[in-house]
Motif scaffolding. Sequence first.
Motif, PDB file in Angstrom:
ATOM      1  N   LEU A  69     -20.180   3.496   1.719  1.00  0.00           N
ATOM      2  CA  LEU A  69     -19.073   3.337   2.650  1.00  0.00           C
ATOM      3  C   LEU A  69     -18.102   2.319   2.101  1.00  0.00           C
ATOM      4  CD1 LEU A  69     -17.769   3.573   5.515  1.00  0.00           C
ATOM      5  CD2 LEU A  69     -19.310   1.759   6.214  1.00  0.00           C
ATOM      6  N   MET A  70     -16.819   2.689   2.070  1.00  0.00           N
ATOM      7  CA  MET A  70     -15.824   1.703   1.671  1.00  0.00           C
ATOM      8  C   MET A  70     -15.075   1.268   2.914  1.00  0.00           C
ATOM      9  SD  MET A  70     -13.183   1.646  -1.447  1.00  0.00           S
ATOM     10  CE  MET A  70     -12.040   2.879  -0.965  1.00  0.00           C
ATOM     11  N   ILE A  71     -15.209   0.014   3.274  1.00  0.00           N
ATOM     12  CA  ILE A  71     -14.452  -0.518   4.403  1.00  0.00           C
ATOM     13  C   ILE A  71     -13.183  -1.121   3.822  1.00  0.00           C
ATOM     14  CG2 ILE A  71     -14.451  -2.113   6.333  1.00  0.00           C
ATOM     15  CD1 ILE A  71     -17.484  -1.980   6.367  1.00  0.00           C
ATOM     16  N   VAL A  72     -12.058  -0.443   4.014  1.00  0.00           N
ATOM     17  CA  VAL A  72     -10.788  -0.973   3.503  1.00  0.00           C
ATOM     18  C   VAL A  72     -10.335  -2.036   4.486  1.00  0.00           C
ATOM     19  CG1 VAL A  72      -8.488  -0.435   2.709  1.00  0.00           C
ATOM     20  CG2 VAL A  72     -10.284   1.260   2.522  1.00  0.00           C
ATOM     21  N   ALA A  73     -10.687  -3.286   4.188  1.00  0.00           N
ATOM     22  CA  ALA A  73     -10.468  -4.353   5.150  1.00  0.00           C
ATOM     23  C   ALA A  73      -9.201  -5.103   4.800  1.00  0.00           C
ATOM     24  CB  ALA A  73     -11.670  -5.289   5.173  1.00  0.00           C
ATOM     25  N   GLY A  74      -8.062  -4.632   5.305  1.00  0.00           N
ATOM     26  CA  GLY A  74      -6.817  -5.368   5.105  1.00  0.00           C
ATOM     27  C   GLY A  74      -5.714  -4.488   4.533  1.00  0.00           C
ATOM     28  N   ARG A  75      -4.525  -5.087   4.393  1.00  0.00           N
ATOM     29  CA  ARG A  75      -3.384  -4.323   3.888  1.00  0.00           C
ATOM     30  C   ARG A  75      -3.589  -4.031   2.411  1.00  0.00           C
ATOM     31  NH1 ARG A  75      -3.564  -7.752   1.117  1.00  0.00           N
ATOM     32  NH2 ARG A  75      -2.550  -9.775   0.887  1.00  0.00           N
ATOM     33  N   VAL A  76      -3.160  -2.841   2.000  1.00  0.00           N
ATOM     34  CA  VAL A  76      -3.288  -2.430   0.608  1.00  0.00           C
ATOM     35  C   VAL A  76      -1.922  -2.547  -0.036  1.00  0.00           C
ATOM     36  CG1 VAL A  76      -3.998  -0.596  -0.916  1.00  0.00           C
ATOM     37  CG2 VAL A  76      -5.026  -0.775   1.335  1.00  0.00           C
ATOM     38  N   SER A  77      -1.802  -3.449  -0.993  1.00  0.00           N
ATOM     39  CA  SER A  77      -0.513  -3.564  -1.664  1.00  0.00           C
ATOM     40  C   SER A  77      -0.397  -2.463  -2.712  1.00  0.00           C
ATOM     41  CB  SER A  77      -0.386  -4.938  -2.313  1.00  0.00           C
ATOM     42  OG  SER A  77      -1.408  -5.095  -3.257  1.00  0.00           O
ATOM     43  N   ASN A  78       0.820  -2.208  -3.141  1.00  0.00           N
ATOM     44  CA  ASN A  78       1.018  -1.164  -4.151  1.00  0.00           C
ATOM     45  C   ASN A  78       0.265  -1.477  -5.424  1.00  0.00           C
ATOM     46  OD1 ASN A  78       2.585   0.638  -2.751  1.00  0.00           O
ATOM     47  ND2 ASN A  78       4.478  -0.511  -3.130  1.00  0.00           N
ATOM     48  N   LYS A  79       0.117  -2.783  -5.708  1.00  0.00           N
ATOM     49  CA  LYS A  79      -0.623  -3.183  -6.903  1.00  0.00           C
ATOM     50  C   LYS A  79      -2.097  -2.881  -6.740  1.00  0.00           C
ATOM     51  CE  LYS A  79       1.246  -6.856  -9.714  1.00  0.00           C
ATOM     52  NZ  LYS A  79       1.187  -8.274 -10.008  1.00  0.00           N
ATOM     53  N   GLY A 108       0.928  -1.216   9.285  1.00  0.00           N
ATOM     54  CA  GLY A 108       1.004  -2.247  10.309  1.00  0.00           C
ATOM     55  C   GLY A 108       2.347  -2.932  10.324  1.00  0.00           C
ATOM     56  N   MET A 109       2.310  -4.256  10.428  1.00  0.00           N
ATOM     57  CA  MET A 109       3.568  -4.989  10.514  1.00  0.00           C
ATOM     58  C   MET A 109       4.249  -5.107   9.149  1.00  0.00           C
ATOM     59  SD  MET A 109       2.315  -8.827  11.012  1.00  0.00           S
ATOM     60  CE  MET A 109       1.395  -9.719   9.830  1.00  0.00           C
ATOM     61  N   PHE A 110       3.559  -4.755   8.079  1.00  0.00           N
ATOM     62  CA  PHE A 110       4.165  -4.879   6.752  1.00  0.00           C
ATOM     63  C   PHE A 110       4.940  -3.618   6.415  1.00  0.00           C
ATOM     64  CE2 PHE A 110       0.362  -7.564   6.605  1.00  0.00           C
ATOM     65  CZ  PHE A 110       0.956  -8.780   6.318  1.00  0.00           C
ATOM     66  N   ASN A 111       6.048  -3.422   7.079  1.00  0.00           N
ATOM     67  CA  ASN A 111       6.856  -2.239   6.788  1.00  0.00           C
ATOM     68  C   ASN A 111       7.824  -2.590   5.667  1.00  0.00           C
ATOM     69  OD1 ASN A 111       8.109   0.150   6.834  1.00  0.00           O
ATOM     70  ND2 ASN A 111       9.094  -0.108   8.824  1.00  0.00           N
ATOM     71  N   ASN A 112       7.283  -2.738   4.457  1.00  0.00           N
ATOM     72  CA  ASN A 112       8.144  -3.172   3.357  1.00  0.00           C
ATOM     73  C   ASN A 112       7.754  -2.497   2.051  1.00  0.00           C
ATOM     74  OD1 ASN A 112       5.917  -4.531   2.387  1.00  0.00           O
ATOM     75  ND2 ASN A 112       6.453  -6.399   3.495  1.00  0.00           N
ATOM     76  N   TYR A 113       8.428  -2.889   0.986  1.00  0.00           N
ATOM     77  CA  TYR A 113       8.257  -2.225  -0.303  1.00  0.00           C
ATOM     78  C   TYR A 113       6.919  -2.511  -0.958  1.00  0.00           C
ATOM     79  CZ  TYR A 113       9.238  -6.835  -2.128  1.00  0.00           C
ATOM     80  OH  TYR A 113       9.171  -8.157  -2.389  1.00  0.00           O
ATOM     81  N   ALA A 114       6.194  -3.560  -0.522  1.00  0.00           N
ATOM     82  CA  ALA A 114       5.029  -4.020  -1.262  1.00  0.00           C
ATOM     83  C   ALA A 114       3.738  -3.386  -0.781  1.00  0.00           C
ATOM     84  CB  ALA A 114       4.920  -5.537  -1.161  1.00  0.00           C
ATOM     85  N   ILE A 115       3.744  -2.855   0.449  1.00  0.00           N
ATOM     86  CA  ILE A 115       2.488  -2.451   1.074  1.00  0.00           C
ATOM     87  C   ILE A 115       2.426  -0.927   1.214  1.00  0.00           C
ATOM     88  CG2 ILE A 115       1.071  -2.689   3.155  1.00  0.00           C
ATOM     89  CD1 ILE A 115       1.283  -5.250   1.550  1.00  0.00           C
ATOM     90  N   VAL A 116       1.264  -0.375   0.867  1.00  0.00           N
ATOM     91  CA  VAL A 116       1.064   1.064   1.064  1.00  0.00           C
ATOM     92  C   VAL A 116       1.039   1.333   2.563  1.00  0.00           C
ATOM     93  CG1 VAL A 116      -0.527   2.958   0.679  1.00  0.00           C
ATOM     94  CG2 VAL A 116      -0.237   1.224  -1.074  1.00  0.00           C
ATOM     95  N   GLN A 117       1.829   2.294   3.008  1.00  0.00           N
ATOM     96  CA  GLN A 117       1.919   2.545   4.451  1.00  0.00           C
ATOM     97  C   GLN A 117       0.762   3.432   4.905  1.00  0.00           C
ATOM     98  OE1 GLN A 117       4.435   1.011   6.443  1.00  0.00           O
ATOM     99  NE2 GLN A 117       4.462  -0.122   4.513  1.00  0.00           N
ATOM    100  N   GLY A 118      -0.407   2.855   4.911  1.00  0.00           N
ATOM    101  CA  GLY A 118      -1.612   3.598   5.301  1.00  0.00           C
ATOM    102  C   GLY A 118      -2.422   3.957   4.079  1.00  0.00           C
TER     103      GLY A 118
END
Lengths: 186, 448
Positions: A69-79, A108-118
């Motif tokens: 099981l992979m628990i993706v715990a947190g925002r995923v940046s593009n990097k 989430g609240m990181f609607n920006n260029y750095a974060i994968v949107q989901g």
Amino acid sequence: MGLEEKLPNGILLTTVEKLVNWSRKTSMWPATFGLACCAIEMMTTGGSRYDIARFGMERFSATPRQADLMIVAGRVSNKMAPVLRQIYDQMPEPRWVLSMGVCASSGGMFNNYAIVQGVDHVVPVDIYLPGCPPRPEMLLDAILKLHAKVMDEPLGPARAALKAERGERTELIPSSVRYAPRGAGK
Amino acid sequence: MTTTAVLAQAQQRLSNAELLADDPLWLTLIKVVVLFIVVMLTLALLVWAERRVLGRLQNRPGPNRAGPFGMLQSIADALKLSLKEDIRPARADKWVYIMAPIIGGIPPFLAMAVMPFGGEVTMFGVQTALQVVDLPVGVLVVLACSSVGVYSIVLAGWSSGSPYPLLGALRSAAQVISYEIAMGLSIVGVVLFAGSLSTADIAAAQSGGWFAWILPISFVIYLISMVGETNRAPFDLPEAESELVGGFHTEYTSLKFLMFFLAEYANMVVVSAFATTLFLGGGAVPWPLSAIADNALSSGYWPLLWFGLKTALLIFGFIWARAALPRLRYDQFMKFGWKVLVPLNLVWIVAVTALRVLRNAEGVTSGQRIVIIGVAVAVLVLGSLLLPGRQVADEEPQVPLAGSGYPLPPLDLTVPTPPRQRRTVRARAEQPREAVTASGKEAGDGNA
């Protein structure tokens, strides 16, 4: 190893399916993979107050080769996205992904260029868990719901077709209801 | 006393080796199968017990959902692992990669064959002993089996074709080999006292007193080195998660990983059973109970219980150590093995041998013995005074202040206090104008 999927479809198979699913549900080892603040809640879930060990899940495996099981715990940046995908690819089948928190689920609240949107842009997700960050109780609820889904998983394409034909779907009952003490809340 | 009773007594003095010598083949096979099944079940129980005990030690319940008290947890783990996808890395050396876990899984079971669980019993009408085989070099067989286990780790690390497993394997090889020396040396004392390398003879030689009491230093060194030998916490450096991911089994999945998993726990059982044999009297009943009915609880099938209990106690020690102690740093760990355990062991062996010679020598009175021992102790104490003390470095290592090409402030930089004149000027400037005009000097001094 894939052997179980080559079994002929018959009377025995439902029992085998149940046993296999039970074993997968009972010993679902998470990958050690924390990304942001949700990871703190995930660690708390492993701590003595919430104790994920009750479900046989305290063996957070450091190597993805032994994780289920992979628990993706947190925002995923593009990097981080390619790293996450690589870890997912290194996990052996059958594997599950739990998208923990709103950032992993939708950006989430990181609607920006750095974060994968989901994180479902990168890996297939089995269960989404809202919250910012979700409390350990919510994570346990999501894990228990995932367990319920795993218990209903068909063994091989023949059973999958049969289940689809019958229109069987896992009913996701909240854990507070499903595991409520008998006679409570009435 | 009738003739039969005399005969029976004579037969009771048969050693395990003599009892086992005329075992029919089918009986040996039955014993092998039963031992294998019992060890496998012990392993399943042990994995569960470890997680439960760790849980209790950390103030949490531990696995409790699978079956009664979560006892089916390890069954579920094994079943799940065996049904997972089997991945072999592209750069792995195929056959070595497959053989490594098998090489690791077999030796612990082999070593269990020489463990003397008990003495004479009658099984299916055949007089035999509670042991599969008693070899005249049983102790060496156990040591050899644990050495072969190292091959599995080294080969696994090397054949995975990936740096983390390789590093873990190298660490493990160095660790197991160095701790095996300490382990082997701690057995020397036992062999000296028992006068035999056969495990059954060693267990039987402890009827007068367990070697744990007679050779306490050997016992303690064995206990420490058995943890190092099995790669368990706090000596679990080969699989230090924070440094090496999973160590030598990083790339292993599915059944192959299960084999390593089993081998680790089987090794724990083997070294614990071995410690029971060497130091805790094997299947002999512990002291207060041995008084019951002239040691009746040490005969028949009873020794199985005592052997099992003693082994379980030692295994609990393993789990306790894991819950209580942090992992050692690698260099400290090796230093401890080579510079403490091995020399201490050597000195201890010499001392034990000297004492034995002194005790057995004829024409030496007890007064003379005490004098000789006293002189030896005095020489040792005086000699230890001559040892040079550890040199304490006078100066702390410093960052080079010049010549590095990078402008660095001196490490002992202290900001100099400004001269008196400037201080007063600044104080005057910082003050409100009225205060200066009212009582200039006092206010300036007070603020400085």
